[in-house]
Scaffold this motif. Structure first.
Motif, PDB file in Angstrom:
ATOM      1  N   THR A  34       8.781   2.179  -6.048  1.00  9.98           N
ATOM      2  CA  THR A  34       8.646   1.168  -4.985  1.00  9.98           C
ATOM      3  C   THR A  34       7.234   1.174  -4.398  1.00  9.98           C
ATOM      4  OG1 THR A  34       9.405   2.810  -3.373  1.00  9.98           O
ATOM      5  CG2 THR A  34      11.074   1.331  -4.292  1.00  9.98           C
ATOM      6  N   PRO A  35       6.225   0.906  -5.208  1.00 11.48           N
ATOM      7  CA  PRO A  35       4.864   0.926  -4.652  1.00 11.48           C
ATOM      8  C   PRO A  35       4.645  -0.268  -3.727  1.00 11.48           C
ATOM      9  CG  PRO A  35       4.812   0.037  -6.865  1.00 11.48           C
ATOM     10  CD  PRO A  35       6.241   0.432  -6.594  1.00 11.48           C
ATOM     11  N   GLN A  39       2.599  -4.810 -11.714  1.00  8.96           N
ATOM     12  CA  GLN A  39       3.789  -4.650 -12.572  1.00  8.96           C
ATOM     13  C   GLN A  39       3.815  -3.261 -13.191  1.00  8.96           C
ATOM     14  OE1 GLN A  39       4.697  -7.776 -15.377  1.00  8.96           O
ATOM     15  NE2 GLN A  39       3.915  -9.324 -13.978  1.00  8.96           N
ATOM     16  N   VAL A  40       2.636  -2.776 -13.605  1.00 10.34           N
ATOM     17  CA  VAL A  40       2.579  -1.431 -14.200  1.00 10.34           C
ATOM     18  C   VAL A  40       2.903  -0.383 -13.135  1.00 10.34           C
ATOM     19  CG1 VAL A  40       1.159   0.197 -15.505  1.00 10.34           C
ATOM     20  CG2 VAL A  40       0.791  -2.254 -15.780  1.00 10.34           C
ATOM     21  N   GLU A  41       2.345  -0.545 -11.935  1.00  8.30           N
ATOM     22  CA  GLU A  41       2.628   0.397 -10.842  1.00  8.30           C
ATOM     23  C   GLU A  41       4.129   0.489 -10.581  1.00  8.30           C
ATOM     24  OE1 GLU A  41      -0.446   2.130 -10.289  1.00  8.30           O
ATOM     25  OE2 GLU A  41       0.028   1.919  -8.164  1.00  8.30           O
ATOM     26  N   LYS A  42       4.791  -0.684 -10.638  1.00  7.68           N
ATOM     27  CA  LYS A  42       6.235  -0.705 -10.349  1.00  7.68           C
ATOM     28  C   LYS A  42       7.021   0.077 -11.392  1.00  7.68           C
ATOM     29  CE  LYS A  42       6.830  -5.178  -9.453  1.00  7.68           C
ATOM     30  NZ  LYS A  42       7.304  -6.438  -8.944  1.00  7.68           N
ATOM     31  N   ILE A  43       6.561   0.000 -12.634  1.00 13.45           N
ATOM     32  CA  ILE A  43       7.272   0.727 -13.694  1.00 13.45           C
ATOM     33  C   ILE A  43       7.136   2.233 -13.466  1.00 13.45           C
ATOM     34  CG2 ILE A  43       7.288   1.226 -16.186  1.00 13.45           C
ATOM     35  CD1 ILE A  43       6.345  -1.779 -16.480  1.00 13.45           C
ATOM     36  N   ILE A  82      -7.014   5.659   0.755  1.00 17.55           N
ATOM     37  CA  ILE A  82      -6.319   4.994   1.858  1.00 17.55           C
ATOM     38  C   ILE A  82      -6.918   5.573   3.134  1.00 17.55           C
ATOM     39  CG2 ILE A  82      -4.093   4.555   2.971  1.00 17.55           C
ATOM     40  CD1 ILE A  82      -3.558   3.699   0.246  1.00 17.55           C
ATOM     41  N   LEU A  83      -7.446   4.690   3.961  1.00 19.12           N
ATOM     42  CA  LEU A  83      -8.049   5.154   5.214  1.00 19.12           C
ATOM     43  C   LEU A  83      -6.953   5.460   6.232  1.00 19.12           C
ATOM     44  CD1 LEU A  83     -11.022   5.450   5.893  1.00 19.12           C
ATOM     45  CD2 LEU A  83     -10.924   3.231   7.018  1.00 19.12           C
ATOM     46  N   CYS A  84      -5.985   4.585   6.327  1.00 17.69           N
ATOM     47  CA  CYS A  84      -4.847   4.851   7.218  1.00 17.69           C
ATOM     48  C   CYS A  84      -3.692   3.930   6.856  1.00 17.69           C
ATOM     49  CB  CYS A  84      -5.251   4.668   8.686  1.00 17.69           C
ATOM     50  SG  CYS A  84      -6.111   3.147   9.052  1.00 17.69           S
ATOM     51  N   GLY A  85      -2.483   4.406   7.153  1.00 22.93           N
ATOM     52  CA  GLY A  85      -1.301   3.555   6.989  1.00 22.93           C
ATOM     53  C   GLY A  85      -0.464   3.836   5.754  1.00 22.93           C
ATOM     54  N   GLU A  86      -0.825   4.883   4.961  1.00 24.67           N
ATOM     55  CA  GLU A  86      -0.003   5.165   3.774  1.00 24.67           C
ATOM     56  C   GLU A  86       1.445   5.465   4.167  1.00 24.67           C
ATOM     57  OE1 GLU A  86      -2.315   7.202   5.376  1.00 24.67           O
ATOM     58  OE2 GLU A  86      -3.213   8.019   3.541  1.00 24.67           O
ATOM     59  N   HIS A  87       2.323   5.307   3.250  1.00 19.20           N
ATOM     60  CA  HIS A  87       3.783   5.449   3.412  1.00 19.20           C
ATOM     61  C   HIS A  87       4.376   4.336   4.276  1.00 19.20           C
ATOM     62  CE1 HIS A  87       4.508   8.879   0.936  1.00 19.20           C
ATOM     63  NE2 HIS A  87       3.479   9.508   1.486  1.00 19.20           N
ATOM     64  N   ALA A  88       3.860   4.182   5.511  1.00 18.83           N
ATOM     65  CA  ALA A  88       4.406   3.104   6.338  1.00 18.83           C
ATOM     66  C   ALA A  88       4.208   1.753   5.629  1.00 18.83           C
ATOM     67  CB  ALA A  88       3.712   3.110   7.696  1.00 18.83           C
ATOM     68  N   VAL A  89       3.151   1.662   4.818  1.00 20.03           N
ATOM     69  CA  VAL A  89       2.830   0.408   4.119  1.00 20.03           C
ATOM     70  C   VAL A  89       3.941   0.012   3.140  1.00 20.03           C
ATOM     71  CG1 VAL A  89       1.466   1.500   2.255  1.00 20.03           C
ATOM     72  CG2 VAL A  89       0.910  -0.817   2.966  1.00 20.03           C
ATOM     73  N   VAL A  90       4.688   1.011   2.639  1.00 20.96           N
ATOM     74  CA  VAL A  90       5.806   0.725   1.731  1.00 20.96           C
ATOM     75  C   VAL A  90       6.899  -0.037   2.501  1.00 20.96           C
ATOM     76  CG1 VAL A  90       7.587   1.831   0.295  1.00 20.96           C
ATOM     77  CG2 VAL A  90       5.260   2.765   0.332  1.00 20.96           C
ATOM     78  N   TYR A  91       6.944   0.165   3.830  1.00 25.36           N
ATOM     79  CA  TYR A  91       7.963  -0.461   4.687  1.00 25.36           C
ATOM     80  C   TYR A  91       7.366  -1.637   5.471  1.00 25.36           C
ATOM     81  CZ  TYR A  91      10.291   3.650   3.140  1.00 25.36           C
ATOM     82  OH  TYR A  91      10.838   4.602   2.313  1.00 25.36           O
TER      83      TYR A  91
END
Ligand code: MEV
Length: 313
Positions: free
Chosen positions: A143-144, A135-139, A9-18
């Protein structure tokens, strides 16, 4: 045989969840590969799994149902709707360090999906591959945002925002990244859950962090599209400072980003979930070996230099 690259991730991680935008790039130097061969005489549904990098050599039936590979194989069977899979042996090898923020889990999902669909001769368009990997990430991750599976599926730099059509990025000039691991493992799901708690306790403060990150991600996109790496480096530093405020940095990540800057990086930040895991430093190509050495000296593990190529279309 199928494979999938690592990501950063170059920038924006975590905030991207929102639902803020974020930018991610594939790291083709590290990848997960999957080779499948028929398992003659074994009953349908049997799968033998060899994954030497994680010391796993087992029959599918001996894995707990919650194991990521059990979940993935069950998902594939239900998606294909043709009963148990024909028996096969699957070898998974990976040069992506686990739990480091480089997307090892999503890369395994994408490579296994590709290999199994090819094995049963079923086409798997990238959009569908991405949905299944999500779908796998969600399991596994609660909350990816979906950015990890997306950049790994398409293997192209992406400007990603939840609920918006995916955009591929133009990159005017190639750029050099030094990637390093802090040596501290961290579970994305735990860090994302901690941020959620903090956001619930302090919604206004956190929304303000996310808005500031959204704004810098948009400026980073412009810097990539014009090839302004000096501006990009400053934005990465700014992003790291906001991630510190959000509470996902750690003393070792702060020490390492500082060491990279002192060695001449244009900018440096944690990358991925944080707390441990990975960091990235943007570098002029000729300075990269010096920055890599400084990071190793400051305690980083698995330091490597990679180039993100220009993309013009
Ligand atoms: C993990 O690579 C990136 C996070 O933003 C989580 C996510 O987007 O799902 C921390």
């Amino acid at each position: 045989m199928a494979s999938a690259p690592a990501k950063a991730i170059l920038c924006g991680e975590h905030a991207v969840v929102y639902s803020s935008p974020a930018i991610a790039v594939p790291i083709t130097q590290a990848k997960t590969s999957v080779r499948i061969q028929p398992w003659i005489q074994a009953p349908s549904g049997s799968v033998w799994i060899d994954a030497p990098d994680i010391h796993l050599s087992t029959a599918r039936s001996d894995l707990p149902p919650t194991h990521p590979l059990s979940v993935l194989l069950n998902l594939i069977e239900s998606d294909l709707r043709r009963g148990p899979l024909p028996a096969f042996r699957m070898k998974i090898t990976s040069t992506i360090p686990v739990a480091s923020g480089l997307g090892s889990g999503a890369a395994v999902s994408v490579a296994v999906l590709r290999a199994v669909y090819a094995f049963v001769s079923r086409p798997l368009p990238l959009e569908r591959l991405n949905e299944l990997a999500y779908q796998v990430e969600k399991i596994h991750h609660g909350t990816p945002s979906g950015i990890d599976n997306t950049v790994i599926t398409y293997a192209r730099p992406v400007f990603f925002q939840r609920g918006h059509p995916l955009q591929f990025l133009r990159i005017a000039q190639p750029f050099t990244l030094v990637l390093a691991n802090s040596g501290q493992p961290s579970r994305t799901a735990d860090v994302v859950a901690d941020v959620r708690r903090a956001w619930q306790e302090n919604p206004e403060t956190y929304q303000d962090y996310f808005n500031q990150i959204a704004s810098l991600v948009n400026r980073a996109r412009a810097a990539l599209e014009t090839g302004d790496h000096t501006a990009l480096g400053q934005l990465l530093d700014h992003n790291h400072a906001l991630l510190q405020q959000i509470g996902v940095s750690s003393p070792i990540l702060d020490t390492l980003t500082q060491a990279a800057r002192q060695a001449g990086a244009l900018g440096a930040k944690l990358s991925g979930a944080g707390r441990g895991g990975n960091l990235i430093a943007l570098s002029q190509p000729e300075r990269a070996p010096e920055i890599a050495a400084a990071l190793t000296q400051a305690g980083a593990k698995n330091v490597f230099i990679t180039t993100v190529e220009a993309v013009h279309e």
